[in-house]
Scaffold this active site. Sequence first.
Site, PDB file in Angstrom:
ATOM      1  N   GLU A 189     -10.655   5.762   1.557  1.00  0.00           N
ATOM      2  CA  GLU A 189      -9.402   5.067   1.267  1.00  0.00           C
ATOM      3  C   GLU A 189      -8.931   5.316  -0.168  1.00  0.00           C
ATOM      4  OE1 GLU A 189      -6.997   3.448   2.642  1.00  0.00           O
ATOM      5  OE2 GLU A 189      -6.132   2.651   0.784  1.00  0.00           O
ATOM      6  N   GLU A 229      -5.614   7.128  11.400  1.00  0.00           N
ATOM      7  CA  GLU A 229      -5.812   5.751  10.920  1.00  0.00           C
ATOM      8  C   GLU A 229      -5.527   4.770  12.046  1.00  0.00           C
ATOM      9  OE1 GLU A 229      -4.061   4.706   7.146  1.00  0.00           O
ATOM     10  OE2 GLU A 229      -3.489   2.709   7.839  1.00  0.00           O
ATOM     11  N   HIS A 275      -2.957  11.259   4.980  1.00  0.00           N
ATOM     12  CA  HIS A 275      -4.342  11.726   4.819  1.00  0.00           C
ATOM     13  C   HIS A 275      -4.791  12.559   6.007  1.00  0.00           C
ATOM     14  CE1 HIS A 275      -4.669   7.953   7.005  1.00  0.00           C
ATOM     15  NE2 HIS A 275      -4.314   7.284   5.934  1.00  0.00           N
ATOM     16  N   ARG A 300       0.899  -1.161   0.000  1.00  0.00           N
ATOM     17  CA  ARG A 300       0.000   0.000   0.000  1.00  0.00           C
ATOM     18  C   ARG A 300       0.923   1.192   0.000  1.00  0.00           C
ATOM     19  NH1 ARG A 300      -2.154   4.204  -0.358  1.00  0.00           N
ATOM     20  NH2 ARG A 300      -4.121   4.892   0.558  1.00  0.00           N
ATOM     21  N   HIS A 319       1.909   7.180   1.703  1.00  0.00           N
ATOM     22  CA  HIS A 319       0.834   8.173   1.586  1.00  0.00           C
ATOM     23  C   HIS A 319       0.539   8.791   2.945  1.00  0.00           C
ATOM     24  CE1 HIS A 319      -1.347   4.730   3.186  1.00  0.00           C
ATOM     25  NE2 HIS A 319      -2.328   5.555   3.524  1.00  0.00           N
ATOM     26  N   HIS A 338       2.933   7.249   5.921  1.00  0.00           N
ATOM     27  CA  HIS A 338       3.095   5.836   6.282  1.00  0.00           C
ATOM     28  C   HIS A 338       2.967   4.933   5.070  1.00  0.00           C
ATOM     29  CE1 HIS A 338      -1.187   6.941   6.744  1.00  0.00           C
ATOM     30  NE2 HIS A 338      -1.450   5.727   6.276  1.00  0.00           N
TER      31      HIS A 338
HETATM   32 MN    MN Z   1      -3.369   5.298   5.375  1.00  0.00          MN
END
Ligand code: MN
Length: 415
Positions: free
Chosen positions: A192, A130, A126, A121, A124, A169
């Site tokens: 997401e 999280e 946000h 993943r 990124h 992360h």
């Molecule tokens: Mn995340």
Amino acid sequence: MFSRRELLAVSAMGAAMTVSAAKAGSFGNPDEPPQGAINAKGPGNLTDPGPQNPVLGSQFPSAQAAPATDVGGMPLTWASFNNAPKRIQNGGWARQVTVDDFAVSKEISGVNMRLTAGGIRELHWHQAAEWAIMTYGNCRITVLDTQGRPYVADVKTGDLWYFPPGAPHSLQGLGPDGCEFVICFDDGHADEFNTLLVTDWLAHTPPEILAKNFGVPADSFAKIPLHNLWIFQGTVPGDLTADRIAAQKNEPATPYPFTFPLGSTTPFRESNNGAIRIADSTNFTVSTAVAAALVTVPPGGVREMHWHPNADEWQYYLKGKGRMTVFNTGPEALTMDFAAGDIGYVKRNYGHYVENVGDTEMQFIGVFRAPRYEEFSLSDWLTHTPPKLVAQHLNVDEATIAQWPSNRPGIMPKG
Ligand code: MN
Ligand code: MN
């Protein structure tokens, strides 16, 4: 006299007359207002001649034939990852349930993600915090704190991680078979599929700025991806210590771990009846915006009647079969059925209980947008109030009240 469940079964068969004699003594609310199957008289009240999807409908017996005590029109407390569309890429997939999908879920949105061994993943960040629980396999996480201190760790089934809002992360599946986990964002609108991605930013920055920013020639960025990666297949990472040293450089280590082994911690409450494990900012220090309770209930047991004063409860059912009733002023009482992969939601201060109605262990995790886990237990309240006062409210004698649990058991047995 009939038990409530027998009454439900009988009334569901349409034999309403059988129950009418019993109801006055057994029930209060269902008589006034006259709502519920128990009040139905005559043929046709309880049949459903219209189109049916029996496979789907049969999974919701409490909606098909509500307990006689249900009343009112509370918004749906049930959602699921089982019917959430997957976005699949080489390296893994994800699906989500946000407030757009689940109207009541204003404080938390949920994501279910799978990464293959080596599946990444991408790096990124946000707006939302999280919080996540590992439900399968092994995963390596990386994150940077606000003072530039890196943290790299491996997590396994039952472990949590927490990334504060904005903290950059990544996640990567490890051997032998990658991982699966459930993420909660502390905002029902968090998405997401709409995060700030490192590949997007580099692709949308002029090469000469990249050259100045990183102090290297512009042509070293000639092969950067033009479209973001989000999830992609990478190589399985090697030794954790080597990765930690490589990331550390001359920076000190972070003072607090961004991960927490919830599944293997000592329960907050435990008995033969089951266990409740808590992770909040008191024991999982970095988790300042999210608290969680992992609840394990044996067959026939019940997570006792309670409520939470400081946050809504977002639930993820990990295993078994649960039936939850939620109570609010009105009165309103709504019972729904939950299976593995389903999501439940209870607004703050709404009373609720969850019964294990299957023949195997039932487990769910309750997630709260709050720094601390807090609850009020109904039996704890009523046993720590003068018994005379309680007796006058409920027409229950004081000797009976003296038998009620006064120690906040959390989970009560089959009985
Ligand atoms: Mn995340
Ligand atoms: Mn609860």
